[in-house]
Scaffold this active site. Structure first.
Site, PDB file in Angstrom:
ATOM      1  N   HIS A 107       0.860  -1.210   0.000  1.00 25.07           N
ATOM      2  CA  HIS A 107       0.000   0.000   0.000  1.00 25.07           C
ATOM      3  C   HIS A 107       0.883   1.243   0.000  1.00 25.07           C
ATOM      4  O   HIS A 107       1.466   1.607   1.020  1.00 25.07           O
ATOM      5  CB  HIS A 107      -0.898   0.004   1.246  1.00 25.07           C
ATOM      6  CG  HIS A 107      -1.893   1.125   1.255  1.00 25.07           C
ATOM      7  ND1 HIS A 107      -3.239   0.912   1.458  1.00 25.07           N
ATOM      8  CD2 HIS A 107      -1.747   2.463   1.091  1.00 25.07           C
ATOM      9  CE1 HIS A 107      -3.874   2.073   1.426  1.00 25.07           C
ATOM     10  NE2 HIS A 107      -2.984   3.037   1.201  1.00 25.07           N
ATOM     11  N   HIS A 160       1.538   5.418  -1.723  1.00 22.51           N
ATOM     12  CA  HIS A 160       1.175   6.595  -2.524  1.00 22.51           C
ATOM     13  C   HIS A 160       2.452   7.222  -3.076  1.00 22.51           C
ATOM     14  O   HIS A 160       3.319   7.635  -2.300  1.00 22.51           O
ATOM     15  CB  HIS A 160       0.437   7.627  -1.661  1.00 22.51           C
ATOM     16  CG  HIS A 160      -0.827   7.092  -1.071  1.00 22.51           C
ATOM     17  ND1 HIS A 160      -2.047   7.226  -1.696  1.00 22.51           N
ATOM     18  CD2 HIS A 160      -1.057   6.398   0.069  1.00 22.51           C
ATOM     19  CE1 HIS A 160      -2.982   6.649  -0.951  1.00 22.51           C
ATOM     20  NE2 HIS A 160      -2.413   6.132   0.125  1.00 22.51           N
ATOM     21  N   LYS A 181      -9.359  -0.142  -5.760  1.00 24.94           N
ATOM     22  CA  LYS A 181      -9.416   0.495  -4.450  1.00 24.94           C
ATOM     23  C   LYS A 181     -10.761   1.161  -4.229  1.00 24.94           C
ATOM     24  O   LYS A 181     -11.225   1.958  -5.056  1.00 24.94           O
ATOM     25  CB  LYS A 181      -8.290   1.549  -4.355  1.00 24.94           C
ATOM     26  CG  LYS A 181      -8.216   2.316  -3.040  1.00 24.94           C
ATOM     27  CD  LYS A 181      -7.604   1.496  -1.922  1.00 24.94           C
ATOM     28  CE  LYS A 181      -7.665   2.207  -0.574  1.00 24.94           C
ATOM     29  NZ  LYS A 181      -6.591   3.180  -0.379  1.00 24.94           N
ATOM     30  N   HIS A 215     -10.552   1.279   1.875  1.00 23.31           N
ATOM     31  CA  HIS A 215     -10.332   2.275   2.937  1.00 23.31           C
ATOM     32  C   HIS A 215     -11.560   2.170   3.841  1.00 23.31           C
ATOM     33  O   HIS A 215     -12.644   2.632   3.482  1.00 23.31           O
ATOM     34  CB  HIS A 215     -10.201   3.685   2.358  1.00 23.31           C
ATOM     35  CG  HIS A 215      -9.909   4.702   3.425  1.00 23.31           C
ATOM     36  ND1 HIS A 215      -8.693   5.326   3.555  1.00 23.31           N
ATOM     37  CD2 HIS A 215     -10.676   5.168   4.445  1.00 23.31           C
ATOM     38  CE1 HIS A 215      -8.715   6.135   4.609  1.00 23.31           C
ATOM     39  NE2 HIS A 215      -9.918   6.066   5.169  1.00 23.31           N
ATOM     40  N   HIS A 240      -4.648  -0.535   5.945  1.00 30.77           N
ATOM     41  CA  HIS A 240      -4.190   0.231   7.120  1.00 30.77           C
ATOM     42  C   HIS A 240      -5.124   0.105   8.326  1.00 30.77           C
ATOM     43  O   HIS A 240      -5.729   1.081   8.749  1.00 30.77           O
ATOM     44  CB  HIS A 240      -3.960   1.707   6.761  1.00 30.77           C
ATOM     45  CG  HIS A 240      -4.964   2.347   5.842  1.00 30.77           C
ATOM     46  ND1 HIS A 240      -6.312   2.343   6.099  1.00 30.77           N
ATOM     47  CD2 HIS A 240      -4.808   3.005   4.672  1.00 30.77           C
ATOM     48  CE1 HIS A 240      -6.931   2.970   5.129  1.00 30.77           C
ATOM     49  NE2 HIS A 240      -6.045   3.377   4.241  1.00 30.77           N
ATOM     50  N   ASP A 254       1.350   2.695   3.572  1.00 30.01           N
ATOM     51  CA  ASP A 254       0.502   3.868   3.358  1.00 30.01           C
ATOM     52  C   ASP A 254       1.347   5.140   3.362  1.00 30.01           C
ATOM     53  O   ASP A 254       0.855   6.215   3.711  1.00 30.01           O
ATOM     54  CB  ASP A 254      -0.619   3.965   4.406  1.00 30.01           C
ATOM     55  CG  ASP A 254      -1.748   4.873   3.951  1.00 30.01           C
ATOM     56  OD1 ASP A 254      -1.832   5.167   2.744  1.00 30.01           O
ATOM     57  OD2 ASP A 254      -2.536   5.322   4.810  1.00 30.01           O
TER      58      ASP A 254
HETATM   59  O1  DOR Z   1      -3.470   9.519   5.710  1.00 29.63           O
HETATM   60  C1  DOR Z   1      -3.799   9.193   4.572  1.00 29.63           C
HETATM   61  N1  DOR Z   1      -3.218   9.753   3.478  1.00 29.63           N
HETATM   62  N2  DOR Z   1      -4.769   8.293   4.414  1.00 29.63           N
HETATM   63  C2  DOR Z   1      -5.267   8.002   3.209  1.00 29.63           C
HETATM   64  O2  DOR Z   1      -6.161   7.196   3.150  1.00 29.63           O
HETATM   65  C3  DOR Z   1      -4.795   8.707   1.994  1.00 29.63           C
HETATM   66  C4  DOR Z   1      -3.434   9.216   2.180  1.00 29.63           C
HETATM   67  C5  DOR Z   1      -3.023  10.212   1.103  1.00 29.63           C
HETATM   68  O3  DOR Z   1      -3.226   9.917  -0.075  1.00 29.63           O
HETATM   69  O4  DOR Z   1      -2.453  11.245   1.444  1.00 29.63           O
HETATM   70 ZN    ZN Z   2      -3.434   5.003   1.499  1.00 24.62          ZN
END
Ligand code: DOR
Ligand code: ZN
Length: 347
Positions: free
Chosen positions: A13, A15, A99, A136, A174, A247
């Site tokens: 997971h 980003h 997702k 989520h 998460h 995450d």
């Molecule tokens: O804290 C988070 N940041 N939770 C999420 O679900 C998305 C993520 C983000 O993309 O910044």
């Molecule tokens: Zn995430």
């Protein structure tokens, strides 16, 4: 024990963002890991295979020379996703999950699902084709307290969903609560969960006592200590339903240190080292390899990595800041000591 050699880990997971950020986020992600499940919540979100394929090319172009690290792509589920979108994703062989963001739950989730019923046909099709659903798990009902949103999501939405689609592979992403841990343990083998380093190392006291610490603010938000303990127990138990998903979610320092700071912790400056810290504190370093390097690949039906990495017990200080495109960010546990460090392996 001074060193610990484990199979090269994967992040289930992550980003990475796009544009100028990619040079930084991709080289960090590729340093010690072999693969990453890349989240689709860009602005605008990645809702079809063409968009995901295009994004994948940008990610690969940002990969350090000689790196074999692989991005595993995902699609963003909306009210309008069709069975044909799922077919195209399966045919592409580059999409490994879809997702589900409840609309409005978190960063870039405005185009998410407004009513789960609208997706039933697509979920049915995903179940038939074996395409995993990554969730989520928080309700967005304004009347529900932010600390209860995951537990209420499990009661109201996830429990009935898992009954309706018993063969659908569902990853509760998460997880942050005792309730989530119990739900995952008691459900069928098709249900699994990822756990972040921040939820293993910290609880809401770290976020709020003695001043508000915006760099510990993420969603789902850190919970009380008993939940942190439940997560540590789950991660270090050897239960194959729980595996590593950082995450890691970069936001510039300015966007975090603001009157309305963004949600997300950046952890790929020291991801495996942060997990090693948490496992060491629980006296369970021998359980790190399964959690970090085996269980996720097994769950997704992918081969385990064959290379290894070695961590050495050698205290070091994490950086105070990291670069993010033209900006800077404050990473998780910035400027603090960690006990374990990845070292170059002898050839
Ligand atoms: O804290 C988070 N940041 N939770 C999420 O679900 C998305 C993520 C983000 O993309 O910044
Ligand atoms: Zn995430």
């Amino acid at each position: 024990m001074d060193t610990l050699t484990i199979t090269r880990p994967d992040d289930w997971h992550l980003h990475l963002r796009n544009g100028a950020a990619l040079d930084n986020t991709v080289s960090d992600a590729a340093r010690n890991f072999a693969r990453a499940m890349v989240m689709p919540n860009l602005a605008p979100p990645l809702v079809n295979t063409d968009q995901a394929s295009n994004y994948r090319e940008q990610i690969l172009a940002a990969r350090p020379q000689g790196s074999a690290w692989q991005p595993l792509m995902t699609l963003y589920l909306t009210d309008n996703t069709t069975a044909q979108d799922v077919d195209a994703a399966v045919d592409s062989s580059i999409i490994y999950g879809i997702k589900y963001y409840p609309a409005g739950a978190t960063t870039n989730s405005a185009s998410g699902v407004t009513d789960i019923k609208k997706t039933y046909k697509v979920l049915e099709h995903m179940q038939t084709l074996g395409m995993p659903l990554q969730i989520h798990g928080e309700v967005t009902d304004p009347n529900i307290d932010i600390f209860d949103r995951e537990a209420v999501f499990i009661d109201r939405l996830l429990t009935p969903l898992a009954k309706r689609f018993p063969e659908l592979k569902i990853i509760l992403e998460h997880v942050t609560t005792q309730e989530a841990v119990t739900f995952v343990i008691e459900s069928s083998p098709s249900i699994a969960a990822t756990i972040t380093p921040q939820h293993l190392l910290f609880n809401r006291n770290h976020l709020l006592v003695g001043g508000i610490r915006p760099h510990l603010y993420c969603l789902p938000v850190l919970k009380r200590d008993i939940h942190q303990q439940a997560l540590i127990k789950a991660a270090t138990s050897g239960n194959t339903k729980f595996f590593l998903g950082t995450d890691s979610a970069p936001h510039s320092q300015t966007n975090k240190e603001s009157a309305c700071g963004c949600a997300g912790c950046y952890s790929h400056h020291a991801a495996i080292e942060l997990y090693a810290e948490a496992f060491d504190q629980a006296d369970a370093l021998n359980m790190l390899e399964g959690f970090a390097s085996h269980f996720g690949a097994d769950y997704y039906g992918l081969p385990r990595n064959t290379e290894t990495i070695t961590l050495s017990q050698k205290a070091w200080q994490t950086p105070n800041i990291c670069q993010l495109g033209g900006e800077v960010l404050t990473p998780l546990h910035a400027g603090q000591q960690l006990r374990w460090q990845v070292i170059e392996e002898e050839q």
